[in-house]
Design a protein around this motif. Structure first.
Motif, PDB file in Angstrom:
ATOM      1  N   LYS A 107     -28.179 -24.377   0.762  1.00  0.00           N
ATOM      2  CA  LYS A 107     -28.282 -23.634  -0.501  1.00  0.00           C
ATOM      3  C   LYS A 107     -29.533 -24.023  -1.268  1.00  0.00           C
ATOM      4  O   LYS A 107     -29.801 -25.213  -1.470  1.00  0.00           O
ATOM      5  CB  LYS A 107     -27.063 -23.929  -1.382  1.00  0.00           C
ATOM      6  CG  LYS A 107     -25.750 -23.492  -0.761  1.00  0.00           C
ATOM      7  CD  LYS A 107     -24.566 -23.754  -1.666  1.00  0.00           C
ATOM      8  CE  LYS A 107     -23.296 -23.196  -1.025  1.00  0.00           C
ATOM      9  NZ  LYS A 107     -22.102 -23.404  -1.850  1.00  0.00           N
TER      10      LYS A 107
ATOM     11  N   GLU B  51     -24.404 -28.550   2.686  1.00  0.00           N
ATOM     12  CA  GLU B  51     -22.999 -28.940   2.528  1.00  0.00           C
ATOM     13  C   GLU B  51     -22.151 -28.524   3.712  1.00  0.00           C
ATOM     14  O   GLU B  51     -22.534 -27.655   4.504  1.00  0.00           O
ATOM     15  CB  GLU B  51     -22.425 -28.394   1.213  1.00  0.00           C
ATOM     16  CG  GLU B  51     -22.317 -26.908   1.122  1.00  0.00           C
ATOM     17  CD  GLU B  51     -21.697 -26.449  -0.212  1.00  0.00           C
ATOM     18  OE1 GLU B  51     -22.044 -26.998  -1.272  1.00  0.00           O
ATOM     19  OE2 GLU B  51     -20.871 -25.521  -0.169  1.00  0.00           O
TER      20      GLU B  51
ATOM     21  N   LEU C 104     -16.648 -24.849   4.706  1.00  0.00           N
ATOM     22  CA  LEU C 104     -15.214 -24.866   4.404  1.00  0.00           C
ATOM     23  C   LEU C 104     -14.547 -23.644   5.007  1.00  0.00           C
ATOM     24  O   LEU C 104     -15.079 -22.537   4.904  1.00  0.00           O
ATOM     25  CB  LEU C 104     -14.995 -24.863   2.890  1.00  0.00           C
ATOM     26  CG  LEU C 104     -15.563 -26.056   2.119  1.00  0.00           C
ATOM     27  CD1 LEU C 104     -15.385 -25.836   0.619  1.00  0.00           C
ATOM     28  CD2 LEU C 104     -14.875 -27.345   2.542  1.00  0.00           C
TER      29      LEU C 104
ATOM     30  N   GLU D  56     -11.480 -16.877   0.293  1.00  0.00           N
ATOM     31  CA  GLU D  56     -12.172 -17.025  -0.989  1.00  0.00           C
ATOM     32  C   GLU D  56     -11.441 -16.308  -2.116  1.00  0.00           C
ATOM     33  O   GLU D  56     -10.902 -15.223  -1.909  1.00  0.00           O
ATOM     34  CB  GLU D  56     -13.586 -16.452  -0.881  1.00  0.00           C
ATOM     35  CG  GLU D  56     -14.550 -17.393  -0.230  1.00  0.00           C
ATOM     36  CD  GLU D  56     -15.968 -16.862  -0.229  1.00  0.00           C
ATOM     37  OE1 GLU D  56     -16.510 -16.570  -1.306  1.00  0.00           O
ATOM     38  OE2 GLU D  56     -16.530 -16.741   0.875  1.00  0.00           O
TER      39      GLU D  56
ATOM     40  N   GLU E  16     -18.790 -22.464  -5.758  1.00  0.00           N
ATOM     41  CA  GLU E  16     -19.851 -22.336  -6.775  1.00  0.00           C
ATOM     42  C   GLU E  16     -19.220 -22.098  -8.131  1.00  0.00           C
ATOM     43  O   GLU E  16     -18.101 -21.591  -8.234  1.00  0.00           O
ATOM     44  CB  GLU E  16     -20.771 -21.155  -6.452  1.00  0.00           C
ATOM     45  CG  GLU E  16     -20.062 -19.829  -6.508  1.00  0.00           C
ATOM     46  CD  GLU E  16     -20.980 -18.607  -6.588  1.00  0.00           C
ATOM     47  OE1 GLU E  16     -22.176 -18.761  -6.877  1.00  0.00           O
ATOM     48  OE2 GLU E  16     -20.480 -17.493  -6.388  1.00  0.00           O
TER      49      GLU E  16
HETATM   50  P1  AMP Z   1     -22.497 -19.527  -3.200  1.00  0.00           P
HETATM   51  O1  AMP Z   1     -23.729 -18.832  -3.689  1.00  0.00           O
HETATM   52  O2  AMP Z   1     -22.556 -20.983  -3.267  1.00  0.00           O
HETATM   53  O3  AMP Z   1     -21.241 -18.964  -3.782  1.00  0.00           O
HETATM   54  O4  AMP Z   1     -22.342 -19.059  -1.700  1.00  0.00           O
HETATM   55  C1  AMP Z   1     -22.308 -17.674  -1.329  1.00  0.00           C
HETATM   56  C2  AMP Z   1     -21.278 -17.449  -0.258  1.00  0.00           C
HETATM   57  O5  AMP Z   1     -21.539 -18.302   0.870  1.00  0.00           O
HETATM   58  C3  AMP Z   1     -19.850 -17.806  -0.675  1.00  0.00           C
HETATM   59  O6  AMP Z   1     -19.242 -16.749  -1.356  1.00  0.00           O
HETATM   60  C4  AMP Z   1     -19.214 -18.101   0.655  1.00  0.00           C
HETATM   61  O7  AMP Z   1     -18.856 -16.909   1.308  1.00  0.00           O
HETATM   62  C5  AMP Z   1     -20.322 -18.765   1.433  1.00  0.00           C
HETATM   63  N1  AMP Z   1     -20.234 -20.234   1.281  1.00  0.00           N
HETATM   64  C6  AMP Z   1     -20.869 -20.978   0.347  1.00  0.00           C
HETATM   65  N2  AMP Z   1     -20.588 -22.278   0.501  1.00  0.00           N
HETATM   66  C7  AMP Z   1     -19.751 -22.377   1.540  1.00  0.00           C
HETATM   67  C8  AMP Z   1     -19.093 -23.456   2.200  1.00  0.00           C
HETATM   68  N3  AMP Z   1     -19.267 -24.712   1.835  1.00  0.00           N
HETATM   69  N4  AMP Z   1     -18.290 -23.174   3.238  1.00  0.00           N
HETATM   70  C9  AMP Z   1     -18.116 -21.900   3.645  1.00  0.00           C
HETATM   71  N5  AMP Z   1     -18.717 -20.835   3.082  1.00  0.00           N
HETATM   72  C10 AMP Z   1     -19.528 -21.048   2.036  1.00  0.00           C
END
Ligand code: AMP
Ligand code: GLY
Length: 428
Positions: free
Chosen positions: A143, A185, A188, A192, A283
């Protein structure tokens, strides 16, 4: 009271639509809004990032409350500036908005206050990040630290993909300075869920849970978008899980922010993964989610302006209960062909009547009215929300309305809420 809503998408249309129901509201302005919002509010041509001009407008027009939709102005400090000028505004200040504005800040905050989240490491040197990836178990998620318009999180399945992603972010600067630092990271597994909660910095009250559909195509395939649809509530978040989310995530977050000297007022959005070992934060966002807001607000019976004023005046109170319509809402996004990358605008839309009634609302995200003709004006064009006693009926209303609306290349997912429906069938 006169209100100013900042933003121009489906989320802001839903906010204006809901706020308009409040008896206290005399007039709503929206900056810059869109032609759909223009049907129910007065759009003014000021960009969301133009904080000084927005402040001048609010001052000149005696705005009683300004409500900020997108994260940009919040992370740039619009709330600090309005407060300095003694103008009432709903949203977190610049320091508080870092919870979304910086993944590094957000992850380190969660670690410090034991808020469940994926294990992570932070890097500011590409070679070190690549070195680390030699010894990880894939998949991992990489990220970018800063805001990257929803494109800053990449799931990588092997070392080559990891190297390429790190190079894109840290060496080729695909997201500008947002990629100066990165978080790596662990991946997971689970489902969601989005939880939006309103807080005055002391108390926090969650809204009903919802679920977004981020990928562009049916079956969760294709690239991530800003969101192709959402439904509310989710059956996944039952009473037990709600308590877990409150006790292990929402309350410790507010307590942690207080300890950091941060008074967070506004909406705290937690994107959660419901894993085998409980809910974990993917997030935090410092604002209402889009499209979730288009599915959640139609079910809210409580006066939204009252709630927002209570948050701003730090009078929310922990005993306050929100009233909800019984039933479900489902929002299906109609997008332009090519979204989320390249798409055409200015395409004629037909069949777009005012469907707004008890069972269906059309929220405009990217439309423009030229004379009597509606045209597309963005990637996400419309959010079509159906409401009824259960999810299946709610979806029927949404898809029935969609069948009447036409524009060349219109794209929408046909499986919004399908996973949840399958679950109900299996449970019966
Ligand atoms: P974020 O911008 O951090 O919300 O990430 C965008 C999307 O990536 C999330 O809605 C998840 O679908 C996926 N994602 C983010 N972090 C993870 C994680 N640690 N494990 C699995 N999927 C993730
Ligand atoms: N629906 C995800 C977001 O608003 O960021």
């Amino acid at each position: 009271m006169k209100l100013l809503v900042i933003g121009s998408g489906g989320r802001e249309h839903a906010l204006v639509w809901k706020l308009k129901k409040s008896k206290k509201v005399d007039k709503i302005f929206c900056a810059p809004g869109n032609s759909g919002i223009g049907q129910i509010a007065k759009c003014i041509n000021i960009k969301p990032d133009n904080i000084t001009e927005l402040g001048d407008f609010a001052h000149r027009n005696k705005i009683g409350l300004t409500i900020v939709g997108p994260e940009g102005p919040l992370t740039k400090g619009i709330v600090d500036e309005f407060q300095r000028r003694r103008l009432k505004i709903f949203g977190p200040n610049r320091k508080a908005a870092k919870i979304e504005g910086s993944k590094v800040v957000s992850k380190e905050f969660m670690k410090k206050y034991h808020i469940p989240t994926a294990a992570f490491r932070v890097f500011n040197v590409a070679a070190e990040a690549i070195g680390f990836c030699r010894s990880v178990e894939f998949p991992v998620v990489i990220k970018a630290d800063g805001l990257a318009a929803g494109k800053g999180a990449v799931v990588v399945r092997n070392f080559e993909q990891a190297t390429k992603t790190i190079e894109n972010m840290m060496i080729k600067h695909l997201f500008g300075h947002a990629g100066d630092k990165i978080v790596i990271e662990s991946f997971l597994k689970g489902e969601e869920v989005s939880i939006m909660a309103i807080t005055d910095g002391k108390s926090i009250i969650p809204f009903l849970s919802s679920q977004d559909h981020k990928q562009v195509y049916d079956g969760d395939r294709g690239p991530n978008t800003g969101g192709m649809g959402a439904y509310c509530p989710t059956s996944l978040v039952d009473e037990y899980l709600s308590e877990q989310i409150r006790d292990y995530i929402l309350l410790p977050t507010i307590a942690g922010l207080q300890k950091e000297g941060i008074t967070y007022k506004g909406i705290l959005y937690a994107g959660l993964m419901i894993t085998e070992s409980g809910p974990k934060v993917l997030e935090f966002n410092c604002r209402f989610g889009d499209p979730e807001t288009q599915a959640v607000l139609p079910l809210l019976k409580t006066d939204l302006l009252d709630l927002m004023l209570a948050a701003v005046n730090q009078k929310l109170g922990s005993g306050r209960r929100l009233d909800w319509l019984q039933g479900s809402a489902a929002c299906v996004i109609m997008a332009s062909k090519g979204y989320p990358t390249k798409y055409r605008t200015g395409v004629k839309i037909s069949g777009l009547k005012n469907f707004s009634n008890d069972t269906c609302h059309i929220f405009h995200a990217g439309t423009v009215l030229k004379g009597n003709q509606w045209l597309t004006n963005g990637g996400r064009v419309l959010g079509v929300t159906g409401i009824d006693k259960d999810l299946r009926q709610a979806l029927n209303h949404a898809y029935r309305a969609i069948n009447k609306i036409r524009f060349e290349g219109a794209m929408y997912r046909r499986d919004i809420g399908a996973k949840a429906l399958k679950k109900t069938v299996n449970q019966v």
